[in-house]
Design an enzyme around this catalytic site. Sequence first.
Site, PDB file in Angstrom:
ATOM      1  N   ASN A 119       4.197  10.909 -10.805  1.00 35.53           N
ATOM      2  CA  ASN A 119       5.058  10.516 -11.794  1.00 35.53           C
ATOM      3  C   ASN A 119       4.337  11.247 -13.241  1.00 35.53           C
ATOM      4  OD1 ASN A 119       2.667   8.958 -12.881  1.00 35.53           O
ATOM      5  ND2 ASN A 119       3.109   7.187 -11.826  1.00 35.53           N
ATOM      6  N   GLY A 176       0.765   4.071   1.341  1.00 35.32           N
ATOM      7  CA  GLY A 176       1.078   4.790   2.677  1.00 35.32           C
ATOM      8  C   GLY A 176       2.243   4.081   3.577  1.00 35.32           C
ATOM      9  N   GLY A 207       0.728  -1.153   0.008  1.00 32.94           N
ATOM     10  CA  GLY A 207       0.002  -0.067   0.140  1.00 32.94           C
ATOM     11  C   GLY A 207       0.866   1.300  -0.050  1.00 32.94           C
ATOM     12  N   GLU A 221      -5.046   6.929  -1.788  1.00 34.57           N
ATOM     13  CA  GLU A 221      -5.688   5.558  -1.816  1.00 34.57           C
ATOM     14  C   GLU A 221      -6.564   5.643  -0.279  1.00 34.57           C
ATOM     15  OE1 GLU A 221      -2.675   2.427  -3.691  1.00 34.57           O
ATOM     16  OE2 GLU A 221      -2.333   2.844  -1.633  1.00 34.57           O
ATOM     17  N   ASP A 228       7.139   4.881  -4.136  1.00 29.69           N
ATOM     18  CA  ASP A 228       6.793   5.314  -2.523  1.00 29.69           C
ATOM     19  C   ASP A 228       8.057   5.273  -1.848  1.00 29.69           C
ATOM     20  OD1 ASP A 228       4.241   4.791  -3.165  1.00 29.69           O
ATOM     21  OD2 ASP A 228       4.227   2.713  -2.812  1.00 29.69           O
TER      22      ASP A 228
HETATM   23  O1  RIB Z   1       2.730   1.812  -5.007  1.00 32.27           O
HETATM   24  C1  RIB Z   1       2.662   0.648  -4.960  1.00 32.27           C
HETATM   25  C2  RIB Z   1       1.717   0.015  -4.108  1.00 32.27           C
HETATM   26  O2  RIB Z   1       0.380   0.389  -4.756  1.00 32.27           O
HETATM   27  C3  RIB Z   1       1.520  -1.309  -3.944  1.00 32.27           C
HETATM   28  O3  RIB Z   1       2.008  -1.991  -2.505  1.00 32.27           O
HETATM   29  C4  RIB Z   1      -0.002  -1.774  -3.850  1.00 32.27           C
HETATM   30  O4  RIB Z   1      -0.514  -2.048  -2.790  1.00 32.27           O
HETATM   31  C5  RIB Z   1      -0.760  -0.388  -4.232  1.00 32.27           C
HETATM   32  O5  RIB Z   1      -1.063   0.181  -3.257  1.00 32.27           O
END
Ligand code: RIB
Length: 316
Positions: free
Chosen positions: A185, A40, A38, A141, A255
Site C-alpha cells: 500500500n 495469509g 491474518g 507476518e 488481503d
Molecule cells: O490485513 C488484516 C489482517 O492483519 C487482520 O486479519 C489481522 O489479523 C492482521 O493480520
Amino acid sequence: MGVAVFGSFMYDLMIEAPRRPDLGETLRGTAFRRSVGGKGFNQAVGAARAGASTAMIGMLGDDPFGQEFRNALESEGIDATHVWECSEQQSGTGVGMPVIFPDGNNSIIIVPRANMEIGPEHADQSKEAIQDADVLLMQLEVPVEAVMRAAEIAHEANTKVVLNPAPFRELPPRIWSHIDLFTPNEGELRAFASSLGMGADGSIHDLAAAFAKRMDVELVVTLGDQGAFHVTPDGHTDRVEGHQVHAVDTVGAGDTFCGALCAQLAEGVAMHEALAFANAAAAISVTRAGSGTSAPHKKEVQAALEAGGAGKIEVS
Ligand code: RIB
C-alpha cells in the site's frame, strides 16, 4: 495449479470504538466480534472465493483457535495439507486485535505466536504445492527466512511470486530477483523506498515508477478507497479508480484485493482486468464486517463490474 498462499493465521478479536484511546485512558467500545483472520488466511479466502484452486501453507497452535481455522479452511475448500500445528506450550495460534473506527478504518496489533515457528524447512516440506501452483502469494507476518526460501523454490519452478509486503520489514537484498510482483500500500511503499535510501516523499506514482525501475520488479500499489495502480520497470502504468461504497469495516480489504488479484492472474487474466476485479472485490469486502471472511465470491464481483460499481449492487 491455482494459488498457493504461504503465510499467517491470526485469530482476530475485533473491537469497534468511537476513536483512538489516549495514553492511559480506558475507552468504552461499542461492539466486539471474533473472526478468523491474518493476512495469509485472508488472502487464501480471497483467492478461493475468487474461484482459484487454493492451498494454504502455514502454522497454527494446537488450541481451539487453531481448530476454528481448520474448520474455516475446510468450509472454504482450501487445501490444508501443509498447515502444521505447534504445541500450546511452544506457541498458540497467532492473534490480532483490530480496532475499527466509525469511518470503517482500523488499527491492528498482532501477536504472531505460532506463525513465528514457520521456517525455511516448512517451505521445503511444501515444495510440491509451491511448484504446482501458478502463483505463490506471501506476506510478512511469518519469518523472512521462510519467505525467502519459498520464493527461491517458486522462482526455480517458474511459479509467479507475489509478495504483499505487509507489515513492513527489512528484506534481504537477494529476494528481489525472485519477486515477480510486489503489492504494497502507499505507506509500505514509502517505508521500503526510504529503507533503500530513495527519497520517499512526493507523488506516489513517481515513487512507484522509480522503485519498479530500481528494483526491477512490477508493482501493484493499493490506494484504499482511491483504487490501485500497476507499474512495470519500463514505466508502463495502468490504473483503476476506487468504488463509491459505504465502508463499515476495512480490516482485510487489502488481503481480499491480493487474493482476488492472484486468482485472476492464475487464471491467465490480463493485468488490467485482474486489477479491476481485485479492486471491486476489495470494495465489496469493506461493506461487510469481518476480516478475510468478508471477501466476496466471484459471481458477486462479476455482478458489481457489470452493474458499473460495487456501490450499485446489493451486498449481503
Ligand atoms: O490485513 C488484516 C489482517 O492483519 C487482520 O486479519 C489481522 O489479523 C492482521 O493480520
